[in-house]
Every structure is written in C-alpha cells, then in structure tokens.
Design an enzyme around this catalytic site. Structure first.
Site, mmCIF file in Angstrom:
data_model
loop_
_atom_site.group_PDB
_atom_site.id
_atom_site.type_symbol
_atom_site.label_atom_id
_atom_site.label_comp_id
_atom_site.label_asym_id
_atom_site.label_seq_id
_atom_site.Cartn_x
_atom_site.Cartn_y
_atom_site.Cartn_z
ATOM 1 N N ASP A 88 -38.034 90.552 82.369
ATOM 2 C CA ASP A 88 -37.767 90.085 83.697
ATOM 3 C C ASP A 88 -36.407 89.675 83.816
ATOM 4 O OD1 ASP A 88 -38.582 89.703 86.383
ATOM 5 O OD2 ASP A 88 -40.267 88.579 86.236
ATOM 6 N N ASP A 89 -36.092 89.740 85.268
ATOM 7 C CA ASP A 89 -34.732 89.337 85.327
ATOM 8 C C ASP A 89 -34.475 87.681 85.248
ATOM 9 O OD1 ASP A 89 -36.038 89.097 87.822
ATOM 10 O OD2 ASP A 89 -34.299 89.163 89.098
ATOM 11 N N ASP A 92 -38.142 81.366 86.957
ATOM 12 C CA ASP A 92 -37.841 80.218 87.732
ATOM 13 C C ASP A 92 -39.140 79.223 87.818
ATOM 14 O OD1 ASP A 92 -37.524 78.385 90.079
ATOM 15 O OD2 ASP A 92 -36.637 80.136 91.187
HETATM 16 O O1 LIG Z 1 -40.714 82.022 87.725
HETATM 17 P P1 LIG Z 1 -41.120 82.429 89.184
HETATM 18 O O2 LIG Z 1 -41.172 81.053 90.115
HETATM 19 O O3 LIG Z 1 -42.483 82.971 89.256
HETATM 20 O O4 LIG Z 1 -40.101 83.533 89.633
HETATM 21 C C1 LIG Z 1 -39.623 84.494 88.844
HETATM 22 C C2 LIG Z 1 -40.003 85.791 89.744
HETATM 23 O O5 LIG Z 1 -39.680 85.962 91.005
HETATM 24 C C3 LIG Z 1 -38.939 87.208 91.193
HETATM 25 O O6 LIG Z 1 -39.691 88.074 91.524
HETATM 26 P P2 LIG Z 1 -40.461 88.308 92.639
HETATM 27 O O7 LIG Z 1 -41.901 87.820 92.676
HETATM 28 O O8 LIG Z 1 -39.560 87.848 93.943
HETATM 29 O O9 LIG Z 1 -40.458 90.031 93.081
HETATM 30 P P3 LIG Z 1 -39.292 91.190 92.754
HETATM 31 O O10 LIG Z 1 -39.181 91.151 91.232
HETATM 32 O O11 LIG Z 1 -39.932 92.422 93.203
HETATM 33 O O12 LIG Z 1 -38.183 90.820 93.481
HETATM 34 C C4 LIG Z 1 -38.228 87.450 89.795
HETATM 35 O O13 LIG Z 1 -37.893 88.737 89.572
HETATM 36 C C5 LIG Z 1 -39.290 86.871 88.800
HETATM 37 O O14 LIG Z 1 -40.129 88.139 88.652
HETATM 38 O O1 LIG Z 2 -33.091 86.701 93.482
HETATM 39 C C1 LIG Z 2 -34.005 85.516 93.142
HETATM 40 N N1 LIG Z 2 -33.363 84.286 93.139
HETATM 41 C C2 LIG Z 2 -33.939 83.374 92.503
HETATM 42 O O2 LIG Z 2 -33.591 82.213 92.041
HETATM 43 C C3 LIG Z 2 -35.282 83.649 92.249
HETATM 44 N N2 LIG Z 2 -36.453 82.557 91.908
HETATM 45 C C4 LIG Z 2 -37.373 83.182 92.087
HETATM 46 N N3 LIG Z 2 -37.236 84.400 92.406
HETATM 47 C C5 LIG Z 2 -36.150 84.684 92.697
HETATM 48 N N4 LIG Z 2 -35.126 85.625 93.123
HETATM 49 MG MG LIG Z 3 -39.961 89.689 89.839
#
Ligand SMILES: O=P(O)(O)OC[C@H]1O[C@H](OP(=O)(O)OP(=O)(O)O)[C@H](O)[C@@H]1O
Ligand SMILES: O=c1[nH]c(=O)c2nc[nH]c2[nH]1
Ligand SMILES: [Mg+2]
Length: 152
Positions: A88-89, A92
């Site tokens: 995952d990127d 958080d």
């Molecule tokens: O640790 P957390 O608080 O769960 O946050 C982390 C996740 O939030 C973002 O994804 P998002 O659900 O926004 O979807 P996306 O990857 O499609 O942007 C990010 O890419 C992680 O997958």
């Molecule tokens: O672009 C993002 N930045 C953040 O810091 C983050 N945390 C949860 N999801 C996120 N997406």
């Molecule tokens: Mg995500």
C-alpha cells in the site's frame, strides 16, 4: 490534520525503489498484491524492479478525500498471501492495514509511508510521517501557475 507533507513523483519513485531493494532476492516472491488504489503506484515500480509480472489487487476504500468512513472491500485477490508482497502507499490509522493483515496473514505487507498509529502493523516501510501530517501524494496534485510576489 495540522501539517502537510508534499511528495513529488521523483521522491516517490526513489522511496519505492528503496523498498524494492529490501525485498531482494526477487525469486522468493510469486507476485504482488496491490492495495488499490494507492498501492498501485508503488506496485508498478516494485514489479519493474523485482521482475515480477503476477500482479493482483485488493480493492478497498475508506477515505472520501481526507474523511475516513467504513472500510469497503470491492474485490479481493484469492488466497492467504503466501509468497506474495502486499503493498500500500501508506499506513495512517492502521484500519486498512488491520483488514489486510486478516485477509493475507502469510504475505509480507509493506508501505512507502507510515504514521505512528499504523507503523507496527506493517513488516517494512521507508518514511516515517508524524500522525498530525497529511501526506499529499503526487497523483493527487498537479502543476499550477504561482503568481509572482510583486503582482498587483
Ligand atoms: O491507515 P488508514 O487510516 O486506514 O489509511 C490508509 C489507507 O488510506 C488510503 O486509501 P483510501 O482508502 O483513501 O483509498 P485509495 O487508496 O483508493 O485512495 C491509503 O491509500 C491507504 O490505503
Ligand atoms: O493521500 C493521503 N494522505 C494521507 O495522509 C492519508 N491518510 C489516509 N489516507 C491518506 N491519503
Ligand atoms: Mg488506499
């Protein structure tokens, strides 16, 4: 979130390469499971660096821009993750990571960025980010004109 951490494509690429280097030898992996959408970006770099061509996705969403809602799993790669890297990127709060861990207990789970609340849930990550800081990823930004300071 009170602070922002802006990530450029160059820096993202560099960090994703560093993460790949730590996953050598590549022969130990069957493939990559990208946590879509954010994980698709490091997954592409890692697939190239490690010579992996078997790429799966787990499609999971929880944020509407910066507001966290319920986790919604739209699609999941089959199996327990054995022999796979799950990427995952970022992590958080750790909510997404906890769900991923349950789905793929045998995978190696890595992210590029980690905030303290979720850092212990991943096997490896590259950059520490404070909890009060929003990470602005390069795919969420664009280049725009900035007016000169002296413009009337
Ligand atoms: O640790 P957390 O608080 O769960 O946050 C982390 C996740 O939030 C973002 O994804 P998002 O659900 O926004 O979807 P996306 O990857 O499609 O942007 C990010 O890419 C992680 O997958
Ligand atoms: O672009 C993002 N930045 C953040 O810091 C983050 N945390 C949860 N999801 C996120 N997406
Ligand atoms: Mg995500």
């Amino acid at each position: 979130m009170s602070e922002k951490y802006v990530v450029t494509w160059d820096m993202f690429h560099m960090h994703a390469r560093k993460l790949s280097e730590r996953l050598l030898p590549a022969s130990q992996w069957k493939g990559i499971i990208a946590v879509s959408r954010g994980g698709l970006f490091p997954a592409a770099v890692m697939a190239r660096e490690l010579g992996l061509r078997h790429i799966e996705t787990v499609c999971i969403a929880s944020y509407d821009h910066d507001k966290q809602g319920e986790l919604n799993v739209l699609h999941r790669a089959q199996g327990d993750g054995e022999g796979f890297i799950v990427v995952d990127d970022l992590v958080d709060t750790g909510n997404t990571a906890r769900a991923i861990r349950e789905m793929y207990p045998k995978a190696r789970f890595v992210t590029v960025f980690a905030k303290p609340a979720g850092a212990s849930l991943v096997d490896d990550y590259v950059v520490d980010i404070p909890q009060n800081t929003w990470i602005e990823q390069p795919w969420d930004m664009g280049i725009c004109f900035v007016p000169p300071l002296a413009r009337k």
